[in-house]
Structure formats: structure tokens, C-alpha cells
Design a protein around this motif. Sequence first.
Motif: not given
Lengths: 219, 219
Positions: A41-57
Motif C-alpha cells: 500500500v502506497h496510500y494512506p501511509v505516514v512519513n517520518k513526521n507522522g503525516d499521512v502521505i501517498t508514497s512513490a512506488v
Amino acid sequence: MEYFEDSAEASLKCQNLSLTRKSDKRGRFSKVSLNLYVALVHYPVVNKNGDVITSAVTNLDLHDIARAAKTYGIKSFYVVTPLVDQKALVEKIVSHWTEGLGARYNPKRREALELIRIEETLQKVVEDIRKSCSVSPKTVVTSAKNGFRRLSYGNFRGLLKNGKPYLLVLGTAWGLSDSFIAGADYVLAPVKGPADYNHLSVRSAAAIIIDRLMADETC
Amino acid sequence: MEYFEDSAEASLKCQNLSLTRKSDKRGRFSKVSLNLYVALVHYPVVNKNGDVITSAVTNLDLHDIARAAKTYGIKSFYVVTPLVDQKALVEKIVSHWTEGLGARYNPKRREALELIRIEETLQKVVEDIRKSCSVSPKTVVTSAKNGFRRLSYGNFRGLLKNGKPYLLVLGTAWGLSDSFIAGADYVLAPVKGPADYNHLSVRSAAAIIIDRLMADETC
């Protein structure tokens, strides 16, 4: 929580489903095809700050997890992203290795990448599995975080014996969002070593989890 | 072959060596630091035609295997390449994450990549370990090919209990050359799933092997 449910409801339509299952004394399966699916899954995931993002494949996520999936008899490997350009990128990579020059250069890679399916949301993954199995899969999510009631690997192996489809859901970036995790049927125990460090790549975590669930050797 | 050798020769100088070892009923170790080292070899390996080549270093091999090594308490992760420009590339990657901007951006990645050592040959790796342990490590190589007498995972865990250093050697490209394998002390059993497909990435194979050897959970 009852892990060993009645298997009477399990659909016989589920692809390659075998009801003659053999397992060794530790509950591991030997030479039996089980109904385990994997989603990245690339969304909904979190970045290092805990924000919900869509990550790149990531290209190597596709290759590594598809190869592990093929090795262990996973039914399908779903790549989940809502972004049109990212879906197009995955389609391009997969077609190169399944139909293009890559398929001729390395037929073994073709066999693995043929397991890849692309969907916009996890709900669409669930629907796709339900179409072939006539029953929705139970979802099992992964998280390195503490604070959830956990499904152990032994209990997950027990669940797989009931013949129903299960969907193992892996998060990219810094992991699946809390609300996404809360909507799953089960949260799997984290992969931990003896060291106090839990920062495996999703590729490594996928390989270890699939091996723990599906290996036919004692380990 | 005697797997459970006398541990009297084991050096007390080996870094972090603990002689008070606890293991669970399946022979797995808990909260104990063992003397396992990992080497990723780029020469001599073979290409898809079986020719002996020197492979290029892959960035994600360094990250993924270093992170798995850190998770499971591996002593050091050696990257072995005889090529000057490839050694320089590895040094640049490692210094970015251990001293440069990467170290501040992601300190957890720094902790993992600090385990990386760069050597030209496996012989130099063995010498480096001998310097810190006062005894040369036994070498355990991996190969997906058939035709070798194999060390099982259970027996390897047994060997690790004797307190001496062991060096797990992983090959890149299409695997280690036959002559290289013939010179090792042991050939580890291949990682196999229920499917007839043995083409895992070296990153996935490394993660699975290290988990099978070092995990403190029953799996």
C-alpha cells in the motif's frame, strides 16, 4: 478472538483451493497451495513526521516482493496506489518483464511479475479477491508500532488452514496510517530480532513474514 | 560432520562475546549477542550464462542487508568488491548516511550503515574478523543450486552456540562461483518455499536466512 473458525463457509471456487491439506507437527504446510494474497500500500501511509502521505512506488519493491510471492505460492501481489501516473509506471514496469524485452531476457522474472495486480484502493483489492473466491478476504496488516493486540505467526498459520482467503497488507514509507490499521481484521505481530531496532525495509519484512507463514521447512 | 564442536577454543576476545547464553526449547537465542558476520560478495560470482564476473554494487543491497543486520545483532556486514571505483562508491554511500546529511535526516539508517565494512577479498574479511576474535571465522556460503552437502538452519543455530565466529557469505548476480563455494567450510541449505521457484533477490534471501538463524521468537 477465535482464530480457528469453522471452515465450512470457505468457498470451493477460490482459485487452486485444495481441501486436502497436510501440515507438519509445527503447523507448517507442505506442498499445499494456500489462499494468501499480499498487498503493498502506497496510500494512506505516514512519513517520518507522522503525516499521512501517498508514497512513490519503488521499482525493487515490485521485483523483490513478486519473487518472494512466487517462491512461496502467494496467489496475487497487489500494488495499491491511487495516483494515475504511478499506476502507469507500475504497468510499464510489469509489461516490460511480462511481455516486453525483459520477458525474453529473464523468463523467471516474468513468472514472478505476472503475479502483480494494480488497484487504486484496498477496497478494490478486496472486491477483486471476492470475485474469484466468492468470499471477502480477512485483512491482516503489519505495523512496527506498539499498541495493538497482535496476531502471532503461529495463529496466522492456523487461520490459513481454514481454507478462506487472507490478505496480508504491507505499508510503504514509515508504515500504514493508524486509521487504516484500525479498519483491518487483524494486526500481525511485528518482526523483531534480538536487537532493539525495528527498521527493516518493506522488502525484507515481506520476505521474512511470508517465509514465517509459508515455508515448508522447519526453521 | 560434527556440528557441536568443543567451545574451549573460542576466544574470549571476540567483541561482545557472552558465554552466558540462553536459548529457548527450539534452540533459538534470546537476548544474546552471537558472533555472526555477513559478507556480500561481488566477485567471483556468475552471470546468467555461468561465466565468472564481477557484479556491480546495488545501493539497496547495502541498505536492506545493513538494516536486517542491525535488527538481528549481526556483528559486521562486509561488502566485498575488488574494483577501486566500486569500493569508492560504497564508501561514498556509507559516509553519506553515517557522517553526511543522511545521518542527520535519518539517524536510524546511520545505525545500520555503520555496520558496513568494505574489503577487496573474502580472505581480507576473514583476516579482519580474526584480528578482533583471535580466531578465524568458519565460512558458510549460500547457493540456490543443488549438488552440495547442506548445513541445515537448525544445525547452523547449533554451531553458533559454540561461541566461535561464523561468516555467512552471500553472492550477488546469479550466485557465487562453484570454485568459491568449494572452498567454504559449509554450504547452507537453500531457502525454498512450497513452489518450485528459487529466484529470490539476495536482499530477500539475506533477510530470511538471518531471521531463521537469529530470531528470538518461535516462528
